[in-house]
Design an enzyme around this catalytic site. Structure first.
Site, short mmCIF file in Angstrom:
data_model
loop_
_atom_site.label_atom_id
_atom_site.label_comp_id
_atom_site.label_asym_id
_atom_site.label_seq_id
_atom_site.Cartn_x
_atom_site.Cartn_y
_atom_site.Cartn_z
N HIS A 1 0.79 -1.20 -0.03
CA HIS A 1 -0.12 -0.02 -0.05
C HIS A 1 0.83 1.09 -0.05
O HIS A 1 1.94 1.22 -0.39
CB HIS A 1 -1.02 -0.22 1.10
CG HIS A 1 -1.83 -1.43 1.36
ND1 HIS A 1 -2.73 -1.67 0.37
CD2 HIS A 1 -1.53 -2.50 2.05
CE1 HIS A 1 -3.18 -2.80 0.36
NE2 HIS A 1 -2.68 -3.26 1.61
N GLU B 1 -2.18 0.28 7.77
CA GLU B 1 -1.29 -0.53 7.42
C GLU B 1 0.05 -0.28 6.35
O GLU B 1 1.02 -0.63 6.72
CB GLU B 1 -2.19 -1.54 6.20
CG GLU B 1 -1.20 -2.94 5.68
CD GLU B 1 -2.10 -3.52 4.79
OE1 GLU B 1 -1.42 -4.61 4.44
OE2 GLU B 1 -3.28 -3.48 4.51
N HIS C 1 3.11 -7.14 4.63
CA HIS C 1 1.62 -6.64 4.48
C HIS C 1 1.09 -7.12 5.88
O HIS C 1 1.95 -7.56 6.76
CB HIS C 1 0.59 -7.36 3.42
CG HIS C 1 0.59 -7.05 2.03
ND1 HIS C 1 -0.44 -6.16 1.68
CD2 HIS C 1 1.54 -7.15 1.19
CE1 HIS C 1 0.00 -5.81 0.40
NE2 HIS C 1 1.18 -6.41 -0.03
N GLU D 1 1.99 -11.83 6.02
CA GLU D 1 0.86 -10.90 6.51
C GLU D 1 1.25 -10.98 8.08
O GLU D 1 1.34 -12.10 8.65
CB GLU D 1 -0.28 -11.66 6.27
CG GLU D 1 -0.90 -11.63 4.98
CD GLU D 1 -1.52 -10.30 4.57
OE1 GLU D 1 -1.46 -9.30 5.34
OE2 GLU D 1 -2.04 -9.91 3.33
#
Length: 509
Positions: free
Chosen positions: A9, A23, A78, A144
């Site tokens: 992102h 995030e 992430h 993640e």
């Protein structure tokens, strides 16, 4: 090894949001720390990132950039999100790959290393059809790192020390998967037996050198030149950051006063690249001869900077063998790791900004926390960027202590600015520049020092984040003393305060 890091992102895309977190901020913080650690600790590694700040990048831009660079490994960082009961760590490779693929093998190793340190529930190794792991040509992995929607995981994410642990876990896995070689570190002397009776004496030796060279031929030329002036000398080799340097030794003394006297004589002879190295040795005499000898001393460059035009050493010397030997037939010389073996600032007016960083991150952080227990742990950043730019990172740390009052920010600059050197705080209520995180604040300070210290182009491994870099009269302050009236106005005692703090750090117990 070419590593492409992709912090998920960024910019207009915040990613998942919950518990007061974005995030995009957490992924960038972890990725930047991965880059810092792997470049500091391992040899022959190149790193590129899809973004190093809060910028917008499409998925196609990320995968294409990695492919165009021909990276060896693509790592996407992430943070997960779901209902608030979901928590833990998981990672993904492309679902079109077999369990015997390179990506799967790397996933096995990296998953194992990350889960050891991240304090998160293990949700397992998985496969998916995400763009960045599908469209990249090289083995790729998407991690993640917890659920931003879960209170337990989110609290960890807010802690920079946790981010550092997660980054270290990723680095450990990458290093293991690609068999990376660690940068040279000090070796500890070992003995095979313990003597029955020993008598130990410790002495400090001050050795005067005239020049330090990467080329042995240049060192030989200096020896010949000194001989013509009736100055006896010899060549002593040492390892600095894995590279061999050749120092020209003139004499060794048991007192600093005699070494300083000789140093001045050498300077009067026309040599401005002379310096002193202190060596603290412990000599143990014993009746037992079964002990394996381990002769070494910890050498550190003193305040006389190595300013030889033939590429002076600018990195922390590693342990090397002393040229001084005991007359006893049964002696063992072992290194002393006392911080008091670090440099003596013999001539502050010649103490250069460019030079080696001697103090460890732990020594820097521990020193400042004795005054301010809540101080941020920035030592690693000062060591890493100091080494990269060839700047004395520990002296820059002392400068930050002076500028921020031990990171208590009692002046006009506030803690949230991450401005540790008062960049742009030009007087009155002008607060100066702000930086997005602690690491960028340190990077800006080191870049600003680089601008003053040299006219050479700024190396491009890291983005230029110093907003006043172009305003500096390049190369106008090669020494810390020269910052008087420039960094601090009028600042006639600016360097005195910095170097005084530095000497306190050196002698801190």
């Amino acid at each position: 090894m070419k590593l492409y890091l992709d912090p998920g992102h960024g910019g207009e895309d915040p990613g998942a949001q919950d518990n007061g977190l974005n995030e995009k901020d957490i992924t960038l913080a972890i990725a930047l720390k991965i880059r810092t650690i792997i470049l500091k600790d391992y040899e022959n590694v190149q790193v590129k990132m899809s973004r190093t700040s809060d910028t917008t990048k499409s998925l196609a831009e990320r995968s294409s950039a990695a492919n165009d660079w021909d990276a060896d490994f693509f790592l996407a960082i992430h943070i997960n999100s779901a209902d608030n009961s979901a928590q833990g760590y998981e990672d993904f490779i492309y679902d079109g790959l077999s369990d015997s693929s390179k990506a799967a093998k790397y996933q096995d190793i990296i998953h194992s290393e990350v889960i050891k340190v991240n304090q998160l529930k293990d949700r397992g190794q998985k496969k998916a059809n995400f763009h960045v792991i599908r469209e990249t040509k090289m083995p790729s992995l998407l991690t993640e790192n917890g659920f931003i929607s879960n209170k337990h995981d989110a609290e960890l994410m807010k802690d920079s020390s946790w981010q550092l642990k997660v980054a270290q876990g990723h680095v450990n896995g990458i290093a293991k998967a690609f068999n990376l070689k660690r940068n040279a570190t000090k070796e500890t002397s070992k003995t095979t037996t313990t003597p029955k009776t020993t008598q130990t004496t410790t002495k400090t030796v001050y050795t005067v050198y005239v020049g330090s060279y990467k080329s042995k031929e240049n060192a030989k030329d200096r020896v010949a030149e000194l001989k013509k002036k009736s100055i006896k000398s010899s060549i002593v080799s040492t390892k600095i950051s894995g590279a061999t340097w050749y120092r020209v030794k003139v004499a060794s003394y048991t007192t600093n006063a005699n070494a300083e006297k000789r140093l001045k004589e050498i300077e009067k002879a026309g040599y401005d690249d002379a310096f002193i190295i202190t060596e603290k040795t412990s000599t143990t005499t014993t009746n037992s001869v079964t002990q394996k000898p381990a002769a070494s001393t910890t050498k550190t460059t003193t305040a006389k900077p190595m300013t030889s035009t033939s590429n002076p050493a600018t990195a922390k010397p590693t342990t090397s063998t002393s040229s001084n030997t005991s007359t006893s037939t049964n002696t063992n010389t072992t290194p002393s790791n006392s911080p008091k073996d670090t440099p003596i600032i013999a001539n502050p007016s010649q103490f250069t900004i460019l030079g080696p960083t001697f103090l460890s991150p732990e020594q820097m952080d521990q020193f400042v926390k004795k005054v301010n227990p809540n101080a941020p742990e920035l030592g690693l950043f000062y060591q890493t960027y100091g080494k990269y730019y060839g700047i004395r990172g520990d002296v820059a740390f002392a400068q930050a202590i002076h500028e921020t009052d031990y990171f208590r920010f009692t002046g006009v600059v506030n803690p949230g600015q991450n401005n540790y050197a008062g960049i742009g705080a030009t007087g009155g209520e002008t607060r100066g520049a702000s930086f997005k995180d602690e690491e960028e604040g340190v990077l800006a300070q080191l870049q600003h020092l680089y601008a003053y210290a040299t006219t050479k182009p700024l190396p491009n491994q890291y983005p230029l984040v110093d907003p006043r870099f172009q305003l500096v009269d390049r190369g106008s302050a090669p020494t810390w003393t020269a910052l008087n009236g420039k960094w601090a106005v009028p600042g006639t005692t600016y360097e005195q305060m910095i170097l005084s703090l530095y000497e306190k750090m050196i002698h801190a117990g």
